[in-house]
Design a protein around this motif. Sequence first.
Motif, short mmCIF file in Angstrom:
data_model
loop_
_atom_site.label_atom_id
_atom_site.label_comp_id
_atom_site.label_asym_id
_atom_site.label_seq_id
_atom_site.Cartn_x
_atom_site.Cartn_y
_atom_site.Cartn_z
N TYR A 68 -1.13 1.22 10.99
CA TYR A 68 -1.53 2.53 10.48
C TYR A 68 -1.51 3.57 11.60
O TYR A 68 -2.43 4.34 11.79
CB TYR A 68 -2.90 2.48 9.79
N ARG A 79 0.81 -1.22 0.00
CA ARG A 79 0.00 0.00 0.00
C ARG A 79 0.84 1.27 0.00
O ARG A 79 0.38 2.32 -0.42
CB ARG A 79 -0.94 0.00 1.21
N ASP A 127 -4.40 7.51 -1.60
CA ASP A 127 -5.18 8.28 -0.63
C ASP A 127 -4.43 9.52 -0.17
O ASP A 127 -5.04 10.53 0.17
CB ASP A 127 -5.49 7.40 0.59
N TYR A 187 -4.98 2.62 0.07
CA TYR A 187 -5.59 1.50 0.78
C TYR A 187 -5.82 0.33 -0.17
O TYR A 187 -5.61 -0.83 0.19
CB TYR A 187 -6.90 1.94 1.43
#
Length: 273
Positions: free
Chosen positions: A105, A54, A77, A70
């Motif tokens: 995250y 990602r 993003d 994502y």
Amino acid sequence: MPHRTTVSEDVLVGPRYLAGTTGTDPIAPLLDAAPGWSRALVGPDPYYASSCQRLRAARRDGEWTFTYAYDPLGIPDWSAHFDRTTPDEVLAAFTERLIDGLDTYFADYLSGGPLHTGQTPASVFAEHGWEPARGTQPWRTLAPDEHAAFHIRTGYVDDPDELRRRGAATWKITAGPDPASRPTWAAHFTGHTPQPLMNAAALAVADPEPVARPAHRVPEGHRDLVGLRPTTHSARAAAALARGRISAATQPTPASPPPPSAAPTPSRTARTR
């Protein structure tokens, strides 16, 4: 009287946002050592992907760009971009926080997490004496010497436009003799960039500890704006550089009350995630 230096001499430079670079790449060694990250070459430049695929990081013409999606096959993003003259300590702080927090995250750094400090980039700078420049568009706050700035775009922000145009990024850190109009270096962060990453970069920029540089690496246009102190020997200079690289990224500071002048919050009208 300013310290007179020789070209090869190691010096301690402050403020660090005017110190220039060491001439080496601080990011590639960190990503090479990061568990699960893969490396490829695109022409002469390295390209990295995290184990989850990602997060991508790439160097081109000496500049580093990070993107997160994502959906690994989808539109990013968020992205963060660093000019080639961004000080090593800022790049290292951002990258170390990224490697440390990506798997969860950055949950440990968010509210309720063990490393949460309650800080924002604006509060980090306020705690170090940076003050808002009144009536500016975009809104910005300036370092005490007015040679570094933290910019925030307010109002409607278009996600695709941010990703296409670096100048449209919601947040920006710049430094130089004229950081607003002609910065020596700039770091850009789009609106969904995780706050813990920007906090790490802000802490590295604002840290008052001087950093080690070969004298010739200090940008010529900065030499009248910085303080230079000689180092006694190269080992001491190396130790000072190492301390500067890790101080902001690995030592969270205690939570502090909000700064007297809170930064305006960009409207996220178009953001529904």
